[in-house]
Design a protein around this motif. Structure first.
Motif, PDB file in Angstrom:
ATOM      1  N   TYR A 241       0.834  -1.202   0.000  1.00 21.72           N
ATOM      2  CA  TYR A 241       0.000   0.000   0.000  1.00 21.72           C
ATOM      3  C   TYR A 241       0.867   1.249   0.000  1.00 21.72           C
ATOM      4  O   TYR A 241       0.639   2.183  -0.793  1.00 21.72           O
ATOM      5  CB  TYR A 241      -0.928  -0.002   1.212  1.00 21.72           C
ATOM      6  N   ASN A 245       1.031   3.993  -2.915  1.00 25.67           N
ATOM      7  CA  ASN A 245       0.644   5.340  -2.530  1.00 25.67           C
ATOM      8  C   ASN A 245       1.678   6.365  -3.012  1.00 25.67           C
ATOM      9  O   ASN A 245       1.338   7.404  -3.591  1.00 25.67           O
ATOM     10  CB  ASN A 245       0.500   5.402  -1.006  1.00 25.67           C
ATOM     11  N   ARG A 246       2.959   6.070  -2.787  1.00 25.05           N
ATOM     12  CA  ARG A 246       4.016   6.976  -3.224  1.00 25.05           C
ATOM     13  C   ARG A 246       4.040   7.102  -4.745  1.00 25.05           C
ATOM     14  O   ARG A 246       4.215   8.198  -5.291  1.00 25.05           O
ATOM     15  CB  ARG A 246       5.375   6.483  -2.719  1.00 25.05           C
ATOM     16  N   PHE A 257      -6.331   9.933  -7.033  1.00 22.66           N
ATOM     17  CA  PHE A 257      -6.266   8.761  -6.161  1.00 22.66           C
ATOM     18  C   PHE A 257      -6.815   7.523  -6.864  1.00 22.66           C
ATOM     19  O   PHE A 257      -7.504   7.616  -7.899  1.00 22.66           O
ATOM     20  CB  PHE A 257      -7.041   9.003  -4.859  1.00 22.66           C
ATOM     21  N   ALA A 277      -8.318   0.003   0.787  1.00 22.28           N
ATOM     22  CA  ALA A 277      -7.988   1.414   0.593  1.00 22.28           C
ATOM     23  C   ALA A 277      -9.152   2.105  -0.113  1.00 22.28           C
ATOM     24  O   ALA A 277      -9.103   2.382  -1.319  1.00 22.28           O
ATOM     25  CB  ALA A 277      -6.696   1.553  -0.206  1.00 22.28           C
ATOM     26  N   VAL A 302      -5.236   4.959  -2.408  1.00 18.40           N
ATOM     27  CA  VAL A 302      -3.845   5.074  -2.824  1.00 18.40           C
ATOM     28  C   VAL A 302      -3.623   6.435  -3.484  1.00 18.40           C
ATOM     29  O   VAL A 302      -4.391   6.843  -4.354  1.00 18.40           O
ATOM     30  CB  VAL A 302      -3.507   3.934  -3.806  1.00 18.40           C
ATOM     31  N   GLY A 303      -2.584   7.137  -3.038  1.00 10.54           N
ATOM     32  CA  GLY A 303      -2.268   8.457  -3.562  1.00 10.54           C
ATOM     33  C   GLY A 303      -2.599   9.583  -2.619  1.00 10.54           C
ATOM     34  O   GLY A 303      -2.108  10.699  -2.778  1.00 10.54           O
ATOM     35  N   GLY A 305      -2.086   9.429   0.733  1.00 15.20           N
ATOM     36  CA  GLY A 305      -1.194   9.459   1.888  1.00 15.20           C
ATOM     37  C   GLY A 305      -1.798   8.963   3.180  1.00 15.20           C
ATOM     38  O   GLY A 305      -1.605   9.584   4.231  1.00 15.20           O
TER      39      GLY A 305
END
Length: 403
Positions: A241, A245-246, A257, A277, A302-303, A305
């Protein structure tokens, strides 16, 4: 030991030897020629169309090109969905429909006619169909002709990207099976799924990138690529995850996202772990009906943070199925403007499970996707993806060493 060739080895060996450097356009004549060596005639190769509604004929010299056959209502469709040969008696012999299996994923069906058939013919034809499937899959990467045969209507660039990204729609081994379907087939954009069976662990991810069109498809491609990279690095779910995300945040910025469901299933024990998520909660199907939602803590998509995610866990029983789906399934509105909703989804799942209780997971996933589309009045204004996972337990006892 007698190492001389028998008839079957000569036939299959000749096909294999010739296929290595055979141009894609000569595959069809070669198949027809090899079938003719065992007395077969009127050979047709049928491939699944992208909407997964029809089996469409592959054109080529030596092949019979007729009308497409409906997957859910034809002998070819029965062979396809059940992954088993179907024999139809005719006045001048028998018509055979043989599933073309790439591993456990159904590529299509090969149909042919014989004056008569015995068990030796059945064994040889089953092996011939397996070899034909492997050749078609290999040559598929070298040509556009198979894509064009499967395409029944114009496809968007985003959908082209997504179909190239997807793994085989079905994977089945003695311990576990996976099967998915995506809608709308010709304009899918932000939805995707991925899986891998690494030793005893089945890794699964279902993702839904925000937006539509190329932007969503590009984001989905990065998300799946990041998931695969993280998975192949051997890290756990929480770290996957964080890595995804990064990747999304760095590439697309803070306003974009991807919702995601990431799962690890121990195929030896049935122990299921997942990270949610921002995705709809999966459904647990037991004894052919929805038993419960697999609810648990969620983290940010995701995205965005999110914090270190909590990993949820559940112990499956043999025969359990887990249904993952994207929000386009339940957030669609019907012709009267009513939200489809989770309860209607559950009713559809229960009806399909009862009707398809004796059929495999491929037939179940396909029937569910088609049923949901009908229940939505044929409307799919957002991507709608379903992915079924079935835990069977046991061991791969069909794999034995020959002495």
């Amino acid at each position: 030991m007698d190492r001389s060739e028998g008839f079957g080895e000569r036939l299959l060996g000749a096909l294999l030897d010739r296929a290595h450097e055979m141009p894609p356009q000569w595959i069809a004549p070669m198949i027809a020629e090899e079938v003719g060596r065992i007395g077969g005639r009127d050979v047709t190769v049928l491939l699944q169309d992208y909407a997964q509604e029809l089996l469409v004929p592959l054109p080529g010299r030596g092949l019979v090109v007729g009308e497409p056959e409906v997957i859910t209502d034809s002998p070819a469709g029965t062979a396809f969905l059940r992954a088993t040969a179907v024999e139809i008696p005719q006045a001048d012999g028998v018509r055979m429909y043989l599933p073309l299996l790439d591993g456990s994923d159904e590529v299509g069906v090969m149909a042919l006619s014989l004056e008569s058939i015995d068990d030796d013919d059945r064994r040889l034809l089953r092996r011939l169909a397996g070899l034909v499937a492997e050749i078609l899959v290999t040559k598929h990467a070298y040509t556009d002709r198979f894509f064009q045969a499967r395409r029944r209507e114009p496809m968007t660039v985003a959908a082209e990207m997504q179909w190239s990204l997807l793994p085989p729609l079905t994977m089945s081994v003695p311990q576990v099976a996976v099967s998915g379907a995506v809608e709308p087939a010709y304009s899918i954009a932000g939805d995707s799924f991925d899986y891998a069976l690494n030793d005893d662990i089945l890794h699964v991810a279902v993702i839904d990138a925000m937006g539509h069109g190329l932007d969503a498809a590009t984001m989905a491609t990065v998300a799946v690529g990041a998931y695969r990279h993280a998975r192949r690095s051997g890290i756990d779910l929480a770290e996957k995850y964080a890595f995804m995300n990064r990747a999304i945040a760095e590439q697309f910025g803070p306003d974009h996202f991807v919702t995601a469901q990431m799962m690890d299933l121990d195929t030896a024990t049935g122990h299921l772990q997942w990270v949610n998520a921002g995705h709809p909660a999966p459904l647990l199907i037991r004894n052919h009906e929805v038993a419960r939602q697999l609810e648990g803590p969620t983290t940010l998509p995701v995205g965005l943070g999110g914090e270190h995610p909590v990993i949820s866990e559940h112990q499956l029983q043999r025969g359990d199925r887990v249904l993952c789906y994207t929000d386009g399934v339940i957030e669609e509105r019907d012709a009267e403007g009513e939200l489809f909703g989770e309860q209607r989804l559950i009713r559809c799942v229960n009806a399909v499970e009862r009707a398809r209780a004796e059929e495999g997971i491929r037939a179940g996933a396909l029937a569910l996707s088609h049923t949901l589309k009908r229940e939505r009045g044929g409307r799919t204004s957002d991507d709608a993806t379903v992915l079924l996972i079935e835990w069977r337990g046991g061991v791969a006892d069909h794999l034995t060493f020959l002495e």
